[in-house]
Design a protein around this motif. Structure first.
Motif, PDB file in Angstrom:
ATOM      1  N   PRO A  86       0.854  -1.187   0.000  1.00 21.36           N
ATOM      2  CA  PRO A  86       0.000   0.000   0.000  1.00 21.36           C
ATOM      3  C   PRO A  86       0.897   1.247   0.000  1.00 21.36           C
ATOM      4  O   PRO A  86       1.917   1.264   0.687  1.00 21.36           O
ATOM      5  N   PHE A  87       0.525   2.273  -0.746  1.00 22.63           N
ATOM      6  CA  PHE A  87       1.319   3.509  -0.699  1.00 22.63           C
ATOM      7  C   PHE A  87       0.454   4.720  -1.003  1.00 22.63           C
ATOM      8  O   PHE A  87      -0.561   4.641  -1.684  1.00 22.63           O
ATOM      9  N   LEU A  88       0.895   5.841  -0.434  1.00 21.58           N
ATOM     10  CA  LEU A  88       0.142   7.097  -0.490  1.00 21.58           C
ATOM     11  C   LEU A  88       1.101   8.175  -0.974  1.00 21.58           C
ATOM     12  O   LEU A  88       2.207   8.288  -0.438  1.00 21.58           O
TER      13      LEU A  88
ATOM     14  N   HIS B 218      -2.201  19.237  -2.428  1.00 18.46           N
ATOM     15  CA  HIS B 218      -3.638  19.276  -2.105  1.00 18.46           C
ATOM     16  C   HIS B 218      -4.352  18.062  -2.683  1.00 18.46           C
ATOM     17  O   HIS B 218      -5.528  17.847  -2.405  1.00 18.46           O
ATOM     18  N   THR B 219      -3.651  17.304  -3.508  1.00 22.58           N
ATOM     19  CA  THR B 219      -4.253  16.086  -4.076  1.00 22.58           C
ATOM     20  C   THR B 219      -3.306  14.913  -3.823  1.00 22.58           C
ATOM     21  O   THR B 219      -2.079  15.062  -3.874  1.00 22.58           O
ATOM     22  N   PHE B 220      -3.902  13.751  -3.542  1.00 25.70           N
ATOM     23  CA  PHE B 220      -3.119  12.553  -3.193  1.00 25.70           C
ATOM     24  C   PHE B 220      -3.738  11.331  -3.845  1.00 25.70           C
ATOM     25  O   PHE B 220      -4.908  11.340  -4.243  1.00 25.70           O
ATOM     26  N   ARG B 221      -2.952  10.296  -3.891  1.00 24.42           N
ATOM     27  CA  ARG B 221      -3.471   9.022  -4.386  1.00 24.42           C
ATOM     28  C   ARG B 221      -3.019   7.919  -3.439  1.00 24.42           C
ATOM     29  O   ARG B 221      -1.855   7.920  -2.999  1.00 24.42           O
ATOM     30  N   PHE B 222      -3.928   7.012  -3.112  1.00 20.92           N
ATOM     31  CA  PHE B 222      -3.597   5.830  -2.316  1.00 20.92           C
ATOM     32  C   PHE B 222      -3.729   4.619  -3.232  1.00 20.92           C
ATOM     33  O   PHE B 222      -4.754   4.459  -3.899  1.00 20.92           O
ATOM     34  N   MET B 223      -2.696   3.803  -3.271  1.00 18.99           N
ATOM     35  CA  MET B 223      -2.730   2.623  -4.140  1.00 18.99           C
ATOM     36  C   MET B 223      -2.277   1.385  -3.372  1.00 18.99           C
ATOM     37  O   MET B 223      -1.561   1.486  -2.376  1.00 18.99           O
ATOM     38  N   VAL B 224      -2.704   0.230  -3.850  1.00 19.22           N
ATOM     39  CA  VAL B 224      -2.162  -1.038  -3.343  1.00 19.22           C
ATOM     40  C   VAL B 224      -1.770  -1.870  -4.552  1.00 19.22           C
ATOM     41  O   VAL B 224      -2.607  -2.123  -5.431  1.00 19.22           O
ATOM     42  N   ILE B 225      -0.506  -2.238  -4.624  1.00 16.70           N
ATOM     43  CA  ILE B 225      -0.055  -3.190  -5.638  1.00 16.70           C
ATOM     44  C   ILE B 225       0.393  -4.448  -4.902  1.00 16.70           C
ATOM     45  O   ILE B 225       0.523  -4.439  -3.671  1.00 16.70           O
ATOM     46  N   ALA B 226       0.622  -5.517  -5.638  1.00 15.33           N
ATOM     47  CA  ALA B 226       0.972  -6.783  -4.970  1.00 15.33           C
ATOM     48  C   ALA B 226       1.906  -7.606  -5.845  1.00 15.33           C
ATOM     49  O   ALA B 226       1.936  -7.437  -7.069  1.00 15.33           O
ATOM     50  N   ASN B 227       2.662  -8.476  -5.181  1.00 12.19           N
ATOM     51  CA  ASN B 227       3.605  -9.342  -5.890  1.00 12.19           C
ATOM     52  C   ASN B 227       3.624 -10.726  -5.249  1.00 12.19           C
ATOM     53  O   ASN B 227       3.883 -10.819  -4.037  1.00 12.19           O
ATOM     54  N   PRO B 228       3.407 -11.780  -6.015  1.00 10.52           N
ATOM     55  CA  PRO B 228       3.678 -13.124  -5.469  1.00 10.52           C
ATOM     56  C   PRO B 228       5.189 -13.244  -5.270  1.00 10.52           C
ATOM     57  O   PRO B 228       5.957 -12.935  -6.187  1.00 10.52           O
ATOM     58  N   VAL B 229       5.610 -13.666  -4.068  1.00 14.08           N
ATOM     59  CA  VAL B 229       7.053 -13.615  -3.744  1.00 14.08           C
ATOM     60  C   VAL B 229       7.548 -14.861  -3.015  1.00 14.08           C
ATOM     61  O   VAL B 229       6.789 -15.583  -2.368  1.00 14.08           O
TER      62      VAL B 229
END
Ligand code: COI
Length: 349
Positions: free
Chosen positions: A136-138, A151-162
């Motif tokens: 997760p990252f912001l 004043h604007t942000f984005r929150f995302m979640v990426i994933a990796n099989p590891v």
């Protein structure tokens, strides 16, 4: 939550490769939500792919970015589980507060983490030690050089099989020139700037044949902080010692879990300032029998030797004795092969 066109096709077309590495294989979906006009918009599940960002965005210009790392496990189970995800939520919140960014609400954090995990449930790798690593990252998306928050942000979640981040019992290089973080700075926040500060030392360590660098405090250059992306432990006279947390050390979820597990297993654990010169003398005399690192990505990484800048190499007399006991105990809980006595597991149904 909205599901964007192409998500089902991306999931259907995904084939889990035999070789995973750590971060080399991307899960085919990602989660995204945007903050504007002082509020969060609806979350979206999207096919994994490039995103648009203004070149002047503060995330790119001023490292206005905080992130997390946690894992979903599916070893011998039909439903995946997370491990202490509320700790990652709380640390993301603290990291955002340190950079005066808007916090991601708990419901949105879990919507992102759980929707990606559930979408990927069919291909979470299932061998012990493997997992789906969630990132997760912001970040600040507003363009401009004025030194203030976006004043604007984005929150995302990426994933990796590891697989596990590190294997074997590597050596570690003591970094005596660069500093990763200073008390009062952002070392305790999981923010891109910390990792940027460590890149030169980390790259030099890897180039020199070591796994990572060991970081010392910014003032006296004596006290051990952590390794690049991992916390540090030593066994001295049969007891565990780890640097006490301050505002320059990342409070690792694995670190905290190992302290609790070790105490339950009957070990004495000391959280204290650790002088690197004293530790090297204790390794040389045999009083320090073993050293290891830990982190979400690395789990527990035994360290075979500390390499100093003057060519000195300090090898504890044992490698991976207590470390492997702690790793096995922790992993058995994370993979639900052992009872969850601490209430650390969240099963996703
Ligand atoms: C983690 O363990 O989650 C990290 O973020 C460390 C990183 C070096 C992979």
């Amino acid at each position: 939550m909205d599901v964007a066109p192409g998500v089902n096709e991306a999931l259907k077309d995904f084939v889990l490769p035999e070789t995973l590495g750590f971060g080399a294989v991307n899960a085919p979906v990602m989660f995204s939500a945007e903050w504007r006009d002082q509020q969060w918009g609806r979350g979206r599940l999207l096919p994994y792919g490039p995103i648009e960002i203004l070149p002047g965005a503060r995330a790119l210009q001023y490292a206005e970015l905080v992130f997390e790392g946690l894992k979903a496990y599916c070893v011998g189970q039909t439903q995946p589980n997370l491990f202490r995800p509320e700790e990652n939520f709380r640390r993301l919140e603290r990291s955002a507060q340190r950079l005066s960014m808007p916090v991601v609400p708990e419901a949105l954090f879990f919507e992102g983490v759980e929707s990606v995990t559930k979408a990927c449930a069919g291909f979470i790798p299932s061998r012990s030690g493997q997992s789906l690593y969630l990132r997760p990252f912001l970040f600040g998306t507003e363009s401009g050089y004025l030194l203030r928050n976006s004043h604007t942000f984005r929150f995302m979640v990426i994933a990796n099989p590891v697989e596990a981040y590190a294997s074997g019992s590597p050596s570690v290089a003591i970094e005596r020139r660069d500093v990763r973080a200073a008390v009062g700075g952002v070392g305790a926040a999981k923010t891109a700037a910390n990792y940027a500060a460590s890149l030169r030392g980390s790259t030099a360590a890897v180039t020199g044949g070591h796994a990572v660098a060991l970081w010392l405090d910014a003032v006296s250059h004596r006290y051990i902080q952590e390794l690049s992306g991992m916390n540090f432990f030593a066994i001295i006279d049969g007891e565990l010692h780890t640097p006490e947390l301050d505002t320059a050390i990342l409070p690792g979820v694995t670190r905290d879990s190992l302290i609790k597990l070790a105490r339950r297993l009957g070990y004495t654990v000391h959280e204290r300032q650790m002088d690197v010169e004293e530790l090297l003398a204790q390794i040389a005399s045999g009083r320090c029998s073993e050293i290891f690192a830990c982190g979400t990505a690395a789990i527990v990484m035994p360290i075979s030797a500390l390499a100093d800048t003057d060519g000195g190499v300090f090898k504890p007399r044992e490698t991976n004795v207590i470390a492997s006991r702690l790793r096995d105990t922790l992993l058995a809980i994370q993979e639900r092969r052992a009872p969850d006595a601490f209430g650390w597991i969240r099963v996703l149904s």
